[in-house]
Design a protein around this motif. Structure first.
Motif, mmCIF file in Angstrom:
data_model
loop_
_atom_site.group_PDB
_atom_site.id
_atom_site.type_symbol
_atom_site.label_atom_id
_atom_site.label_comp_id
_atom_site.label_asym_id
_atom_site.label_seq_id
_atom_site.Cartn_x
_atom_site.Cartn_y
_atom_site.Cartn_z
ATOM 1 N N GLN A 37 0.835 -1.210 0.000
ATOM 2 C CA GLN A 37 0.000 0.000 0.000
ATOM 3 C C GLN A 37 0.867 1.256 0.000
ATOM 4 N N LYS A 38 1.862 1.279 0.842
ATOM 5 C CA LYS A 38 2.738 2.442 0.940
ATOM 6 C C LYS A 38 3.479 2.681 -0.375
ATOM 7 N N ASP A 39 3.966 1.608 -0.984
ATOM 8 C CA ASP A 39 4.671 1.723 -2.257
ATOM 9 C C ASP A 39 3.734 2.201 -3.366
ATOM 10 N N VAL A 44 1.653 6.218 -7.263
ATOM 11 C CA VAL A 44 0.558 7.004 -7.851
ATOM 12 C C VAL A 44 0.818 8.488 -7.643
ATOM 13 N N GLU A 45 1.210 8.859 -6.431
ATOM 14 C CA GLU A 45 1.479 10.268 -6.141
ATOM 15 C C GLU A 45 2.577 10.813 -7.057
ATOM 16 N N SER A 46 3.609 10.022 -7.275
ATOM 17 C CA SER A 46 4.698 10.443 -8.154
ATOM 18 C C SER A 46 4.218 10.581 -9.606
ATOM 19 N N GLU A 47 3.412 9.631 -10.052
ATOM 20 C CA GLU A 47 2.920 9.653 -11.434
ATOM 21 C C GLU A 47 2.036 10.861 -11.736
ATOM 22 N N LYS A 66 -6.598 1.324 -12.739
ATOM 23 C CA LYS A 66 -5.962 0.188 -12.066
ATOM 24 C C LYS A 66 -5.543 0.521 -10.638
ATOM 25 N N TYR A 67 -5.506 1.811 -10.299
ATOM 26 C CA TYR A 67 -5.122 2.224 -8.942
ATOM 27 C C TYR A 67 -6.319 2.534 -8.050
ATOM 28 N N LEU A 73 -6.422 6.998 -0.479
ATOM 29 C CA LEU A 73 -5.194 7.231 0.288
ATOM 30 C C LEU A 73 -4.348 8.332 -0.343
ATOM 31 N N VAL A 74 -4.268 8.319 -1.678
ATOM 32 C CA VAL A 74 -3.497 9.360 -2.366
ATOM 33 C C VAL A 74 -4.194 10.712 -2.200
#
Length: 182
Positions: A37-39, A44-47, A66-67, A73-74
């Motif tokens: 989950q953390k990864d 996603v946040e980076s993308e 897909k996310y 969470l994001v």
């Protein structure tokens, strides 16, 4: 976790709380799921970071379907970093965006009253559906709101310095995703 087997192991550990092996296996599954989950949240946040629209009273981002498990969470991290409501959307179908809203102030009832979108869940944390042709109207509508961006801070507990232990610090770090990593 997206894996049903992991969910079964975890819930069996809760039910069989006298079975030490079940508890150990449940903890192992939870730790693995938390790492994934953390990864995924970081990925996603980076993308989406370069494409976030921060020009409104809300932060708006788009991600891949897909996310969908991680969207809330994001959105929570985006809200925590910006201090304003965050909408993280994915394509539901050719006409509709679906996603999550996280907000420091109650907005779900206001969204539903606007007639521009539908929110389901809690006032500050809910799912959202909006027709693609209404998204710009929804963002313009948010910009008209007098959102109190300095809401009262809800305090769960007050600790004396002597109550802050190493294990408490580890618990905070291990669960930082719950409070936007702050």
């Amino acid at each position: 976790s997206d894996r049903q087997e992991d969910k079964d192991v975890f819930f069996n550990a809760l039910v069989d709380c006298d079975d030490e092996d079940a508890i150990i296996e449940g903890l192992r599954v939870v730790r693995r799921a938390h790492r994934v989950q953390k990864d995924m949240v970081a990925k996603v946040e980076s993308e989406i970071s370069d494409s976030l629209d921060n020009s409104h009273k809300v932060v708006v981002g788009f991600t891949d379907s897909k996310y969908k498990t991680y969207i809330g969470l994001v959105a929570n991290k985006l809200c925590g970093k910006s201090g304003k409501p965050a909408l993280l959307l994915r394509e539901k179908d050719k006409d509709t965006w679906s996603g999550s809203v996280r907000s420091p102030v109650p907005v779900k009832s206001l969204v539903n009253q606007s007639g521009l979108a539908t929110g389901q869940g809690h006032e500050e944390a809910h799912g959202l559906e909006v027709r693609k042709d209404k998204l710009d109207d929804l963002l313009a509508w948010f910009d008209t709101l007098d959102l109190d961006m300095d809401p009262p801070i809800k305090v769960t507990a007050i600790l004396d310095p002597k109550d802050i232990t190493l294990s408490l610090c580890h618990a905070c770090v291990d669960n930082d995703i719950l409070w936007s990593g702050s």
